[in-house]
Design an enzyme around this catalytic site. Structure first.
Site, short mmCIF file in Angstrom:
data_model
loop_
_atom_site.label_atom_id
_atom_site.label_comp_id
_atom_site.label_asym_id
_atom_site.label_seq_id
_atom_site.Cartn_x
_atom_site.Cartn_y
_atom_site.Cartn_z
N TYR A 16 0.91 -1.19 -0.09
CA TYR A 16 -0.06 0.05 0.24
C TYR A 16 0.79 1.27 0.17
O TYR A 16 0.57 2.16 0.92
CB TYR A 16 -0.98 -0.12 1.39
CG TYR A 16 -2.30 -0.81 0.97
CD1 TYR A 16 -3.29 -0.36 0.16
CD2 TYR A 16 -2.45 -2.29 1.26
CE1 TYR A 16 -4.30 -1.19 -0.18
CE2 TYR A 16 -3.23 -2.98 0.92
CZ TYR A 16 -4.37 -2.41 0.28
OH TYR A 16 -5.63 -3.23 0.07
N TYR A 146 -14.74 -3.97 2.51
CA TYR A 146 -13.31 -4.41 2.49
C TYR A 146 -12.89 -6.02 3.17
O TYR A 146 -13.17 -5.97 4.49
CB TYR A 146 -12.48 -3.63 3.02
CG TYR A 146 -10.82 -4.12 2.90
CD1 TYR A 146 -10.10 -3.95 1.41
CD2 TYR A 146 -10.09 -4.74 3.85
CE1 TYR A 146 -8.91 -4.49 1.21
CE2 TYR A 146 -8.95 -5.21 3.57
CZ TYR A 146 -8.38 -5.00 2.22
OH TYR A 146 -6.76 -5.28 2.23
N ASP A 252 -17.20 -10.79 9.21
CA ASP A 252 -15.69 -10.42 9.08
C ASP A 252 -15.45 -9.92 10.26
O ASP A 252 -15.07 -8.59 10.29
CB ASP A 252 -15.58 -10.04 7.87
CG ASP A 252 -13.85 -9.81 7.59
OD1 ASP A 252 -13.22 -9.82 8.65
OD2 ASP A 252 -13.56 -9.12 6.64
N LYS A 282 -5.45 -10.48 12.79
CA LYS A 282 -4.99 -9.46 13.32
C LYS A 282 -4.91 -9.62 14.70
O LYS A 282 -3.81 -9.95 15.19
CB LYS A 282 -6.01 -7.97 12.97
CG LYS A 282 -5.92 -7.73 11.47
CD LYS A 282 -6.49 -6.46 11.08
CE LYS A 282 -6.53 -6.07 9.75
NZ LYS A 282 -5.19 -5.39 9.30
C1 LIG Z 1 -12.10 -6.38 7.62
C2 LIG Z 1 -11.00 -6.96 7.16
N1 LIG Z 1 -11.04 -8.23 6.74
C3 LIG Z 1 -9.96 -8.85 6.06
C4 LIG Z 1 -9.03 -8.19 5.90
C5 LIG Z 1 -7.73 -8.69 5.54
O1 LIG Z 1 -6.53 -8.92 6.44
P1 LIG Z 1 -5.15 -9.24 5.94
O2 LIG Z 1 -4.63 -7.94 5.51
O3 LIG Z 1 -4.55 -9.79 7.34
O4 LIG Z 1 -5.16 -10.27 4.54
C6 LIG Z 1 -8.72 -6.85 6.62
C7 LIG Z 1 -7.32 -6.20 6.49
O5 LIG Z 1 -7.43 -4.88 7.01
C8 LIG Z 1 -9.97 -6.28 7.17
O6 LIG Z 1 -9.84 -5.19 7.60
#
Ligand SMILES: Cc1ncc(COP(=O)(O)O)c(C=O)c1O
Length: 448
Positions: A16, A146, A252, A282
């Site tokens: 990014y 996202y 998610d 995370k």
């Molecule tokens: C809500 C959500 N799902 C999935 C992801 C993807 O996670 P990763 O960057 O560990 O692949 C993110 C990343 O910011 C996220 O905010």
């Protein structure tokens, strides 16, 4: 330019990041960390106000986490998780299932947020195939959602700036309007709107539920879209509709899980929520090691459970699935939650934090202030009346990042949306310092 930076710019390609920008704003070489502070080589410190990309929970360099990881390292570092198992993964699964809402009974591990979501997508679809319903093959997601950067999860995405270029190689989901109250597409106000933005989901299901396997949603906060915080009643409506029309609910919690919003999982703001899948990553290890988990129900799991020749096996996995060090870090993090009463700390400070943030409304370019738990957001606009954004070329967010560093702050606005995604161990005193310095950063950046 010091030698680490020169060497970095020769060999690394940062995520990014427009690499050309790094020639004028070189990356900061971090030398050590402690608590919520990052220290560079010259002993300058920066408050980590975004939890190192939304994953740190208990602060950096936490003795309990380090001890647990070292202890596991002395036993073994990694074994494959097919045909083998180990106590850290078993214990962690038991704990996650006990903590998660609804009736979830199975844990599948991977190693990042995107794979946690893709695993749920594949399980959802293969569940349909296992029942002879292969026509139920589409997903629904929010038009500003996202869920990751892999090809599968990009199909769910609505953040055009990130994913537009890949449109020709991605299979898109059905999109429904985002409940972005500050910029309501219907120009209505909550709660008098009666959540009419959710009607689009109902209309879609009326017409197409036969071909839809799941809806995928970030609970209460759409992170990458600009920390859009929406009312719990919206999630409840989506959940109820999904259940009514036999569509899986994939929650998610990659960014919102593990106490960020004041509850262990953000979807717990809905009483009796019954997700078919919860995706975690995370904060699961407090940001110490990459790990992800996809939790699902016995009902879904049972359709895969059969004699080998029935071809119901889930052919999905990752080399580092259930990495023992990651599982040990996750277990240690859950222990710290209890020992340090992390959730109680967040909920005690949150009302004060929110009241402090509300005072930023008086600044000339602060269009909206939103908050939930330890997440706080200031949406900056060129014109408060019209809500017109700043011209992209002005790169206001970048300027705030630069100024922030001068005030010992790591601020990383999403476009013009400045937000705090604080480590949950942040003390009142630290938070006050962060807010005071941010106020100064905004005054000097936006008054010019
Ligand atoms: C809500 C959500 N799902 C999935 C992801 C993807 O996670 P990763 O960057 O560990 O692949 C993110 C990343 O910011 C996220 O905010």
């Amino acid at each position: 330019m010091n030698s680490w930076i020169k060497r970095d710019l020769k060999v690394n390609w940062h995520p990014y990041t427009q690499m050309k920008d790094l020639e004028t704003d070189p990356p900061i070489v971090i030398d050590r960390t402690r608590g919520i502070k990052l220290y560079d080589e010259n002993n300058n410190y920066y408050y980590d106000t975004i939890s190192s990309w939304w994953c740190n929970i208990h602060g950096h360099n936490h003795p309990a986490l380090k001890k647990a990881m070292k202890k596991q390292l002395d036993r073994f570092e990694h074994v494959m998780f097919a045909g083998f198992t180990h106590s850290p993964a078993i214990e962690l699964s038991e704990k996650l299932l006990a903590l998660a809402p609804g009736k979830l009974s199975r844990v599948f591990y991977s190693d990042n947020g995107s794979t946690a979501v893709e695993t749920a997508m594949k399980m959802s679809y293969q569940f349909r195939c296992n029942l002879g319903q292969s026509g139920k093959k589409y997903f629904v997601s929010l038009d500003q959602g996202y869920h990751g950067d892999t090809l599968g999860t990009m199909g769910l995405s609505g953040v055009d700036q990130f994913h537009d270029v890949f449109t020709p190689i991605v299979k898109p989901s059905f999109k429904i309007p985002t409940p972005y109250c500050y910029r309501c597409p219907y120009k209505k106000t909550y709660p008098t709107c009666k959540l009419s933005c959710a009607d689009a989901f109902e209309q879609l299901l009326e017409k197409k539920s036969e071909s839809i396997t799941a809806v995928v949603i970030e609970p209460l906060i759409l992170g990458a879209a600009g920390m859009i915080i929406y009312p719990p009643a919206y999630l409840k409506r989506i959940a109820d509709l999904a259940h009514r029309y036999d569509v899986h609910l994939i929650i998610d919690e990659v960014a919102t899980g593990f106490g960020r919003t004041g509850k262990m999982f953000s979807c717990e703001y809905i009483k009796n929520i019954k997700p078919d899948f919860i995706c975690l990553s995370k904060g699961i290890t407090s940001g110490y090691l990459p790990l992800a988990a996809t939790l699902t129900t016995e009902k879904i799991y049972r359709t895969f459970y059969a004699d080998f020749d029935k071809n119901k096996t889930l052919y999905h996995g990752h080399t580092y699935t259930a990495n023992p060090l990651g599982c040990a870090a996750a277990l240690a993090s859950l222990e710290v939650f209890e020992k340090e009463q992390t959730l109680a700390h967040v909920n005690e400070l949150a009302p004060w934090f929110h009241a402090e943030l509300d005072q930023f409304r008086d600044l000339p370019h602060v269009g909206d202030v939103r908050h939930l738990g330890f997440v706080g957001v200031l949406e900056l606009v060129a014109d408060k009346q019209t809500k017109a954004p700043f011209p992209t070329a002005k790169r206001v967010g970048k300027e705030i990042y630069r100024r922030g560093l001068e005030y010992h702050l790591l601020l990383r606005p999403l476009g013009d949306i400045l937000y705090f995604y604080l480590p949950l161990c942040t003390s009142r005193k630290e938070l006050q310092t962060i807010l005071n310095s941010t106020y100064k950063v905004l005054r000097c950046t936006l008054n010019e």
